[in-house]
Design a protein around this motif. Structure first.
Motif, PDB file in Angstrom:
ATOM      1  N   LEU A  13      -4.197   2.791   5.296  1.00  0.00           N
ATOM      2  CA  LEU A  13      -5.343   3.598   4.887  1.00  0.00           C
ATOM      3  C   LEU A  13      -5.304   4.976   5.524  1.00  0.00           C
ATOM      4  O   LEU A  13      -5.512   5.998   4.858  1.00  0.00           O
ATOM      5  CB  LEU A  13      -6.648   2.881   5.266  1.00  0.00           C
ATOM      6  N   GLU A  52     -10.350  -4.261   6.396  1.00  0.00           N
ATOM      7  CA  GLU A  52      -9.055  -3.685   6.786  1.00  0.00           C
ATOM      8  C   GLU A  52      -8.388  -4.487   7.893  1.00  0.00           C
ATOM      9  O   GLU A  52      -7.161  -4.624   7.921  1.00  0.00           O
ATOM     10  CB  GLU A  52      -9.228  -2.230   7.224  1.00  0.00           C
ATOM     11  N   HIS A  53      -9.183  -5.017   8.839  1.00  0.00           N
ATOM     12  CA  HIS A  53      -8.586  -5.787   9.935  1.00  0.00           C
ATOM     13  C   HIS A  53      -7.857  -7.025   9.416  1.00  0.00           C
ATOM     14  O   HIS A  53      -6.759  -7.348   9.874  1.00  0.00           O
ATOM     15  CB  HIS A  53      -9.671  -6.218  10.927  1.00  0.00           C
ATOM     16  N   THR A  94      -6.408  -7.617   6.602  1.00  0.00           N
ATOM     17  CA  THR A  94      -5.183  -7.333   5.842  1.00  0.00           C
ATOM     18  C   THR A  94      -4.252  -6.364   6.581  1.00  0.00           C
ATOM     19  O   THR A  94      -3.231  -5.949   6.014  1.00  0.00           O
ATOM     20  CB  THR A  94      -5.548  -6.717   4.480  1.00  0.00           C
ATOM     21  N   ASN A  95      -4.600  -6.046   7.834  1.00  0.00           N
ATOM     22  CA  ASN A  95      -3.819  -5.085   8.627  1.00  0.00           C
ATOM     23  C   ASN A  95      -3.583  -3.789   7.839  1.00  0.00           C
ATOM     24  O   ASN A  95      -2.474  -3.246   7.812  1.00  0.00           O
ATOM     25  CB  ASN A  95      -2.472  -5.702   9.043  1.00  0.00           C
ATOM     26  N   ALA A  96      -4.640  -3.321   7.199  1.00  0.00           N
ATOM     27  CA  ALA A  96      -4.504  -2.180   6.291  1.00  0.00           C
ATOM     28  C   ALA A  96      -4.938  -0.850   6.898  1.00  0.00           C
ATOM     29  O   ALA A  96      -4.909   0.176   6.201  1.00  0.00           O
ATOM     30  CB  ALA A  96      -5.328  -2.440   5.022  1.00  0.00           C
ATOM     31  N   TRP A  97      -5.322  -0.851   8.171  1.00  0.00           N
ATOM     32  CA  TRP A  97      -5.790   0.402   8.746  1.00  0.00           C
ATOM     33  C   TRP A  97      -4.701   1.471   8.767  1.00  0.00           C
ATOM     34  O   TRP A  97      -4.950   2.634   8.443  1.00  0.00           O
ATOM     35  CB  TRP A  97      -6.315   0.181  10.172  1.00  0.00           C
ATOM     36  N   LYS A 107     -17.278   4.531   5.797  1.00  0.00           N
ATOM     37  CA  LYS A 107     -17.714   3.234   6.318  1.00  0.00           C
ATOM     38  C   LYS A 107     -19.172   3.296   6.786  1.00  0.00           C
ATOM     39  O   LYS A 107     -19.962   2.381   6.530  1.00  0.00           O
ATOM     40  CB  LYS A 107     -16.819   2.806   7.494  1.00  0.00           C
ATOM     41  N   LYS A 109     -14.110  -2.463  -2.713  1.00  0.00           N
ATOM     42  CA  LYS A 109     -13.606  -3.395  -1.698  1.00  0.00           C
ATOM     43  C   LYS A 109     -14.577  -4.543  -1.435  1.00  0.00           C
ATOM     44  O   LYS A 109     -14.160  -5.663  -1.135  1.00  0.00           O
ATOM     45  CB  LYS A 109     -13.329  -2.651  -0.386  1.00  0.00           C
ATOM     46  N   GLU A 160     -14.902   2.128  -1.468  1.00  0.00           N
ATOM     47  CA  GLU A 160     -15.557   1.199  -0.533  1.00  0.00           C
ATOM     48  C   GLU A 160     -16.365   0.144  -1.282  1.00  0.00           C
ATOM     49  O   GLU A 160     -16.355  -1.033  -0.922  1.00  0.00           O
ATOM     50  CB  GLU A 160     -16.463   1.978   0.434  1.00  0.00           C
TER      51      GLU A 160
END
Length: 236
Positions: A91, A82-83, A85-88, A105, A11, A8
Motif C-alpha cells: 500500500l 492490511e495487517h 494480508t501483510n499489505a502495508w 483510515k 475494503k 477504503e
C-alpha cells in the motif's frame, strides 16, 4: 482523497465492520426498549415533565461506553485489513502519500462513527414514538446528545487508529481502548481537564460544547502527532 475513501469503503464491504456499525445503535436502543418496557410506569413518572428528554438522556448515557468500545473495535478492524494480508508495504509503495493513506483510515473511522450516531438518533425517535411519548420531539437536544459524545471522543479515536496501525498485534490497542471505556464510566468524578470526562459532556461551566471543543482540539493534535510518526516509522 475521494479515490482513497472509495477504496477504503470497498475494503470493508464484505467485512463485519458495517455489521458492527449497525449493532452498536441497535444494541443501545434495544436495551433502552427493555428498560422502559420493564419499568414503564416508574420511568414515565420520573420523567413525566419531559418524557422525550428523559429517554434521550437515558440513551445518551448508555451510548457513551458503547461509543468508546465501538471506536476501539472499529479502528482495530480497519487497520487489521492490511495487517492480516501483510499489505502495508504494498500500500505504501503505491504513488500515494502517507498523509493521504493515514488520513483515509482516520476519516473512515470518523464517518462510520457518525453513521452509527445517526442510526442512534433515528432509533431513539422510533422508540419514543412506540412508547407514545408524542410527536413533540426535541430534535436539537436529540442531535446534541447523540453526536456531541462522539465528537468529544475524537482524542480516543485518533489514539486508537494510531495504535492499531503501528502495532500489528491488536491485543494491546484493544486492551487500551477497553480499559479507557471502563475508566470513562467513572469520568464524572474526574477534573474537567481529563479527556475521559469529556464524552459525558460535564464541566464546571455546564456547557457541553466546551467538552466537544476540547475533544476536537486534542483529537486534531493527536492526529497530527501520529501522522508525523507514521511518516517516520515503517509499518510492518
Amino acid at each position: 482523497m475521494a479515490r482513497i475513501m472509495a477504496s477504503e469503503f470497498l475494503k470493508i464491504k464484505r467485512k463485519m465492520i458495517l455489521f458492527l456499525v449497525f449493532l452498536g445503535p441497535i444494541g443501545v436502543i434495544g436495551l433502552e426498549a427493555v428498560n422502559f418496557g420493564l419499568r414503564y410506569e416508574w420511568l414515565t413518572g420520573v420523567y413525566k415533565e419531559d418524557l422525550w428528554g428523559g429517554l434521550i438522556g437515558e440513551v445518551s448515557m448508555l451510548s457513551i461506553p458503547t461509543i468508546l468500545i465501538g471506536l476501539t473495535i472499529l479502528t482495530s478492524m480497519i487497520a487489521n485489513i492490511e495487517h492480516q494480508t501483510n499489505a502495508w508495504k504494498q500500500l505504501l509503495a503505491l504513488p500515494i502519500s502517507k498523509t493521504r493513506v493515514f488520513t483515509g483510515k482516520v476519516l473512515l473511522a470518523v464517518l462510520l462513527l457518525l453513521i452509527a450516531c445517526s442510526l442512534l438518533a433515528g432509533g431513539t425517535i422510533i422508540l419514543g414514538l412506540l412508547l407514545k411519548f408524542g410527536s413533540d420531539i426535541p430534535f436539537f437536544y436529540l442531535v446534541k446528545m447523540c453526536f456531541f459524545p462522539c465528537l468529544a471522543s475524537m482524542p480516543f479515536l485518533a489514539l486508537q487508529i494510531w495504535l492499531a496501525i503501528t502495532i500489528k498485534n491488536q491485543a494491546l490497542p484493544l486492551t487500551i481502548g477497553i480499559v479507557g471505556a471502563i475508566v470513562s464510566m467513572y469520568g464524572m468524578n474526574f477534573p474537567d481537564w481529563v479527556p475521559w470526562k469529556w464524552p459525558l459532556l460535564m464541566n464546571e461551566w455546564g456547557k457541553p460544547i466546551y467538552s466537544v471543543l476540547a475533544g476536537l482540539g486534542l483529537g486534531i493534535l493527536i492526529y497530527l502527532i501520529s501522522l508525523v510518526e507514521f511518516h517516520r516509522k515503517d509499518v510492518k
